[in-house]
Scaffold this active site. Structure first.
Site, mmCIF file in Angstrom:
data_model
loop_
_atom_site.group_PDB
_atom_site.id
_atom_site.type_symbol
_atom_site.label_atom_id
_atom_site.label_comp_id
_atom_site.label_asym_id
_atom_site.label_seq_id
_atom_site.Cartn_x
_atom_site.Cartn_y
_atom_site.Cartn_z
ATOM 1 N NE ARG A 271 11.860 6.532 13.073
ATOM 2 C CZ ARG A 271 12.128 6.026 11.861
ATOM 3 N NH1 ARG A 271 13.208 5.301 11.659
ATOM 4 N NH2 ARG A 271 11.307 6.238 10.847
ATOM 5 C CD GLN B 152 9.982 8.577 -0.101
ATOM 6 O OE1 GLN B 152 11.197 8.408 -0.181
ATOM 7 N NE2 GLN B 152 9.445 9.776 -0.237
ATOM 8 C CG ASN B 153 5.973 9.029 5.560
ATOM 9 O OD1 ASN B 153 7.125 9.317 5.239
ATOM 10 N ND2 ASN B 153 4.966 9.876 5.434
ATOM 11 C CG HIS C 207 10.841 3.279 2.180
ATOM 12 N ND1 HIS C 207 11.180 4.612 2.208
ATOM 13 C CD2 HIS C 207 11.249 2.827 0.979
ATOM 14 C CE1 HIS C 207 11.783 4.943 1.081
ATOM 15 N NE2 HIS C 207 11.837 3.883 0.306
ATOM 16 C CB CYS D 182 10.856 -14.236 11.286
ATOM 17 S SG CYS D 182 12.054 -15.495 11.758
ATOM 18 N N GLY E 107 5.769 16.231 0.537
ATOM 19 C CA GLY E 107 6.552 16.128 1.765
ATOM 20 C C GLY E 107 7.757 15.225 1.678
ATOM 21 C CB THR E 108 9.435 13.130 -0.382
ATOM 22 O OG1 THR E 108 10.645 12.382 -0.443
ATOM 23 C CG2 THR E 108 8.920 13.388 -1.778
ATOM 24 C CB SER E 109 14.227 15.886 0.932
ATOM 25 O OG SER E 109 14.709 14.545 1.073
ATOM 26 C CG LEU F 54 8.173 23.864 4.717
ATOM 27 C CD1 LEU F 54 6.768 24.352 5.062
ATOM 28 C CD2 LEU F 54 8.917 23.456 5.986
HETATM 29 C C1 BV8 Z 1 17.357 0.366 -3.258
HETATM 30 C C2 BV8 Z 1 13.343 3.003 6.337
HETATM 31 C C3 BV8 Z 1 17.760 -1.212 -5.030
HETATM 32 C C4 BV8 Z 1 12.396 2.997 7.423
HETATM 33 C C5 BV8 Z 1 14.122 4.360 4.539
HETATM 34 C C6 BV8 Z 1 19.993 5.278 -7.213
HETATM 35 C C7 BV8 Z 1 19.071 4.284 -7.596
HETATM 36 C C8 BV8 Z 1 18.699 3.286 -6.694
HETATM 37 C C9 BV8 Z 1 19.212 3.275 -5.394
HETATM 38 C C10 BV8 Z 1 20.117 4.253 -5.015
HETATM 39 C C11 BV8 Z 1 20.502 5.236 -5.925
HETATM 40 N N1 BV8 Z 1 21.391 6.054 -5.289
HETATM 41 C C12 BV8 Z 1 21.555 5.613 -4.014
HETATM 42 C C13 BV8 Z 1 20.822 4.522 -3.822
HETATM 43 C C14 BV8 Z 1 20.752 3.739 -2.585
HETATM 44 C C15 BV8 Z 1 19.756 4.275 -1.578
HETATM 45 C C16 BV8 Z 1 19.597 5.761 -1.568
HETATM 46 O O1 BV8 Z 1 18.694 6.307 -2.201
HETATM 47 N N2 BV8 Z 1 20.463 6.445 -0.833
HETATM 48 C C17 BV8 Z 1 20.342 7.884 -0.697
HETATM 49 C C18 BV8 Z 1 20.675 8.308 0.716
HETATM 50 C C19 BV8 Z 1 21.240 8.528 -1.741
HETATM 51 N N3 BV8 Z 1 18.463 3.657 -1.792
HETATM 52 C C20 BV8 Z 1 18.223 2.441 -1.250
HETATM 53 O O2 BV8 Z 1 19.047 1.785 -0.654
HETATM 54 C C21 BV8 Z 1 16.819 1.879 -1.474
HETATM 55 N N4 BV8 Z 1 16.920 0.557 -2.021
HETATM 56 O O3 BV8 Z 1 17.742 1.275 -3.950
HETATM 57 O O4 BV8 Z 1 17.351 -0.985 -3.672
HETATM 58 C C22 BV8 Z 1 16.573 -1.097 -5.918
HETATM 59 C C23 BV8 Z 1 16.365 0.082 -6.657
HETATM 60 C C24 BV8 Z 1 15.260 0.161 -7.500
HETATM 61 C C25 BV8 Z 1 14.375 -0.903 -7.582
HETATM 62 C C26 BV8 Z 1 14.602 -2.059 -6.821
HETATM 63 C C27 BV8 Z 1 15.698 -2.168 -5.996
HETATM 64 C C28 BV8 Z 1 16.065 1.735 -0.141
HETATM 65 C C29 BV8 Z 1 15.743 3.093 0.420
HETATM 66 C C30 BV8 Z 1 14.831 2.932 1.657
HETATM 67 C C31 BV8 Z 1 15.591 3.293 2.887
HETATM 68 N N5 BV8 Z 1 14.684 3.292 4.042
HETATM 69 N N6 BV8 Z 1 13.347 4.261 5.599
HETATM 70 C C32 BV8 Z 1 12.667 4.133 8.359
HETATM 71 O O5 BV8 Z 1 13.653 4.046 9.135
HETATM 72 O O6 BV8 Z 1 11.869 5.068 8.301
HETATM 73 S S1 BV8 Z 1 14.368 5.839 3.791
HETATM 74 C C33 BV8 Z 1 13.825 7.163 4.693
HETATM 75 O O7 BV8 Z 1 13.992 8.266 3.793
HETATM 76 C C34 BV8 Z 1 12.368 7.171 5.018
HETATM 77 O O8 BV8 Z 1 11.624 6.127 4.432
HETATM 78 C C35 BV8 Z 1 11.921 8.508 4.406
HETATM 79 O O9 BV8 Z 1 10.581 8.547 4.156
HETATM 80 C C36 BV8 Z 1 12.738 8.496 3.211
HETATM 81 C C37 BV8 Z 1 12.820 9.676 2.338
HETATM 82 O O10 BV8 Z 1 12.990 10.803 3.147
HETATM 83 P P1 BV8 Z 1 11.827 11.901 3.095
HETATM 84 O O11 BV8 Z 1 10.540 11.223 3.392
HETATM 85 O O12 BV8 Z 1 11.928 12.647 1.822
HETATM 86 O O13 BV8 Z 1 12.198 12.796 4.344
HETATM 87 P P2 BV8 Z 1 13.223 14.015 4.374
HETATM 88 O O14 BV8 Z 1 13.432 14.380 5.790
HETATM 89 O O15 BV8 Z 1 14.402 13.707 3.508
HETATM 90 O O16 BV8 Z 1 12.415 15.194 3.637
HETATM 91 C C38 BV8 Z 1 11.250 15.713 4.241
HETATM 92 C C39 BV8 Z 1 10.686 16.762 3.290
HETATM 93 O O17 BV8 Z 1 9.464 17.269 3.856
HETATM 94 C C40 BV8 Z 1 11.605 17.952 3.082
HETATM 95 O O18 BV8 Z 1 11.656 18.281 1.715
HETATM 96 C C41 BV8 Z 1 10.935 19.081 3.874
HETATM 97 O O19 BV8 Z 1 11.114 20.339 3.265
HETATM 98 C C42 BV8 Z 1 9.484 18.669 3.795
HETATM 99 N N7 BV8 Z 1 8.661 19.161 4.905
HETATM 100 C C43 BV8 Z 1 9.030 19.384 6.199
HETATM 101 N N8 BV8 Z 1 7.967 19.837 6.905
HETATM 102 C C44 BV8 Z 1 6.913 19.882 6.046
HETATM 103 C C45 BV8 Z 1 7.352 19.456 4.779
HETATM 104 N N9 BV8 Z 1 6.544 19.428 3.702
HETATM 105 C C46 BV8 Z 1 5.262 19.798 3.882
HETATM 106 N N10 BV8 Z 1 4.762 20.216 5.075
HETATM 107 C C47 BV8 Z 1 5.552 20.274 6.168
HETATM 108 N N11 BV8 Z 1 5.043 20.702 7.336
#
Ligand code: BV8
Length: 243
Positions: free
Chosen positions: A64, A98-99, A116, A124, A183-185, A210
């Site tokens: 990436r 988040q990017n 993120h 490290c 731009g986030t789901s 989108l």
């Molecule tokens: C944490 C790393 C504790 C780098 C990423 C409830 C509460 C708290 C936590 C949780 C909870 N339930 C579950 C959890 C745990 C978990 C979580 O959320 N799991 C999910 C899968 C259910 N969360 C965690 O573990 C987080 N940590 O909770 O710690 C805490 C809580 C609170 C306070 C302190 C501590 C850590 C999460 C971070 C994970 N790391 N990235 C990397 O590899 O990139 S996440 C990853 O997803 C990216 O960062 C990304 O940005 C992010 C979100 O995804 P999106 O950006 O939304 O991308 P996606 O593809 O999903 O959507 C794209 C959107 O764009 C779509 O809607 C689409 O329609 C739209 N689109 C497409 N094209 C266009 C467009 N829009 C406009 N124009 C276009 N052309």
């Protein structure tokens, strides 16, 4: 479209996700051709995955990171519209992304938080030293801070890890007049819960995407379409409301 009656004295907080970078040529995560369609979160984006198979995790991020350089990925009109808003809005603006790409800073955003982490940084595991990192990373690399070999990891927040600057972000959300999600789901927390925090205040909440996100119903105003169209148009409406 509801009038944008927002006081210019209040700050604006903008949350961005992978969708804002899509038209710059970067993949999103959950679209049908997204990153998670070809690789599992559990294999490449958790601390356990890194412990279990660091080479596979390095390979995932190296591929990436290389894309950013090889494809000459540039900011698009949506990134530049947010810079225009930052220069024009009296109350100030904070972009929380988040990017892990650097497109917001390349476009000129100043007030920016990478909740993120960042692709182009290494951290490290032994001493937490963070350095800029443009090329590939491997278990052969040595930390310039402590000399440890094999402990360098991408400076990104994996699932199960605490996002960065959460106190700053929560304070900004509770003090803003307008929250704009772009731009986030709305799948990943705590970012997906920010709109809930804002709804406890008198701030307006806007979704520019989108298509409707998981949290679409929580927003006062929603506009759908490609970010390079809906974001500049929304910013122009906001700036016009200052006159
Ligand atoms: C944490 C790393 C504790 C780098 C990423 C409830 C509460 C708290 C936590 C949780 C909870 N339930 C579950 C959890 C745990 C978990 C979580 O959320 N799991 C999910 C899968 C259910 N969360 C965690 O573990 C987080 N940590 O909770 O710690 C805490 C809580 C609170 C306070 C302190 C501590 C850590 C999460 C971070 C994970 N790391 N990235 C990397 O590899 O990139 S996440 C990853 O997803 C990216 O960062 C990304 O940005 C992010 C979100 O995804 P999106 O950006 O939304 O991308 P996606 O593809 O999903 O959507 C794209 C959107 O764009 C779509 O809607 C689409 O329609 C739209 N689109 C497409 N094209 C266009 C467009 N829009 C406009 N124009 C276009 N052309």
């Amino acid at each position: 479209m509801a009038p944008l009656s927002i006081s210019p004295d209040h700050p604006v907080v903008v949350l961005t996700g992978a969708g804002i970078s899509k038209e710059s040529g970067l993949s999103t995560f959950r679209d049908k051709d997204g990153i998670w369609s070809s690789v599992r979160i559990e294999d490449v984006a958790t601390p356990e995955a890194f412990q279990r198979n660091p080479d596979a995790v390095h390979d995932f991020y190296n591929k990436r990171r290389r894309l950013l350089t090889e494809q000459h990925v540039e900011p698009n009109a949506a990134h530049y519209a947010l810079v225009k808003l930052e220069l024009a809005w009296p109350g100030g603006i904070l972009v929380v992304t988040q990017n892990v790409d650097s497109l917001h800073e390349q476009a000129g955003s100043q007030n920016l938080i990478h909740m993120h982490g960042r692709h182009r940084e290494a951290r490290c595991n032994a001493c937490d030293h963070v350095v800029a990192w443009k090329g590939d990373m491997s278990t052969e690399d040595v930390c310039e801070g402590c000399g440890e070999r094999g402990g360098l990891r991408p400076n990104v927040v994996w699932f199960g890890e605490t996002p960065m600057d959460m106190d700053l972000i929560e304070e900004a959300l509770l003090g803003c007049g307008l929250f704009v999600s772009i731009g986030t789901s709305g799948n990943v927390y705590p970012a997906a819960g920010f709109v809930e925090l804002v709804r406890k205040t008198h701030a307006r909440a806007v979704e520019l995407n989108l298509e409707p996100s998981q949290g679409a119903a929580r927003f006062d105003i929603t506009r759908y379409g490609p970010a390079t169209e809906v974001v500049p148009a929304f910013v122009d409406d906001l700036i016009a409301s200052l006159e």
